[in-house]
Scaffold this motif. Structure first.
Motif, mmCIF file in Angstrom:
data_model
loop_
_atom_site.group_PDB
_atom_site.id
_atom_site.type_symbol
_atom_site.label_atom_id
_atom_site.label_comp_id
_atom_site.label_asym_id
_atom_site.label_seq_id
_atom_site.Cartn_x
_atom_site.Cartn_y
_atom_site.Cartn_z
ATOM 1 N N LEU A 141 -3.113 -3.944 -2.099
ATOM 2 C CA LEU A 141 -2.707 -2.676 -2.716
ATOM 3 C C LEU A 141 -3.027 -2.653 -4.197
ATOM 4 C CD1 LEU A 141 0.773 -2.269 -1.004
ATOM 5 C CD2 LEU A 141 -1.311 -0.989 -0.496
ATOM 6 N N LYS A 142 -3.420 -1.482 -4.664
ATOM 7 C CA LYS A 142 -3.697 -1.265 -6.090
ATOM 8 C C LYS A 142 -2.601 -0.374 -6.666
ATOM 9 C CE LYS A 142 -8.690 -1.468 -5.463
ATOM 10 N NZ LYS A 142 -9.957 -0.753 -5.685
ATOM 11 N N VAL A 143 -2.355 -0.505 -7.941
ATOM 12 C CA VAL A 143 -1.310 0.282 -8.590
ATOM 13 C C VAL A 143 -1.618 1.777 -8.535
ATOM 14 C CG1 VAL A 143 -2.185 0.194 -10.966
ATOM 15 C CG2 VAL A 143 0.285 0.231 -10.538
ATOM 16 N N THR A 144 -2.879 2.145 -8.350
ATOM 17 C CA THR A 144 -3.268 3.556 -8.265
ATOM 18 C C THR A 144 -3.187 4.112 -6.849
ATOM 19 O OG1 THR A 144 -5.582 2.875 -8.089
ATOM 20 C CG2 THR A 144 -4.768 3.452 -10.295
ATOM 21 N N ASP A 145 -2.882 3.259 -5.877
ATOM 22 C CA ASP A 145 -2.773 3.695 -4.483
ATOM 23 C C ASP A 145 -1.472 4.439 -4.237
ATOM 24 O OD1 ASP A 145 -5.149 2.401 -3.830
ATOM 25 O OD2 ASP A 145 -4.148 0.648 -2.979
ATOM 26 N N ARG A 146 -1.475 5.172 -3.128
ATOM 27 C CA ARG A 146 -0.250 5.753 -2.575
ATOM 28 C C ARG A 146 -0.139 5.198 -1.170
ATOM 29 N NH1 ARG A 146 2.154 9.450 -5.382
ATOM 30 N NH2 ARG A 146 3.119 10.513 -3.633
#
Length: 59
Positions: free
Chosen positions: A42-47
């Motif tokens: 997961l990336k911090v920009t993901d939802r």
């Protein structure tokens, strides 16, 4: 089902490590199944689209 942002604590981890049951990851306007190799971290920009337990009322 709820769509929410990835928390900083979740970033860098697998969708399976989230406290909520993740069914999909939204990245760059694309919906990825949580088992997709591209969504493995997961990336911090993901939802994430998650299934959350219903709130119970106390009576």
């Amino acid at each position: 089902m709820v769509e929410r942002t990835v928390t900083r604590a979740e970033a860098g981890r697998s969708p399976r490590e989230c406290t909520d049951l993740v069914v999909a990851v939204v990245r760059d306007r694309r919906v990825l199944n949580y088992t997709d190799p591209e969504a493995a971290v997961l990336k911090v920009t993901d939802r994430v689209i998650t299934i959350q337990r219903a709130a119970t009322s106390s009576t």
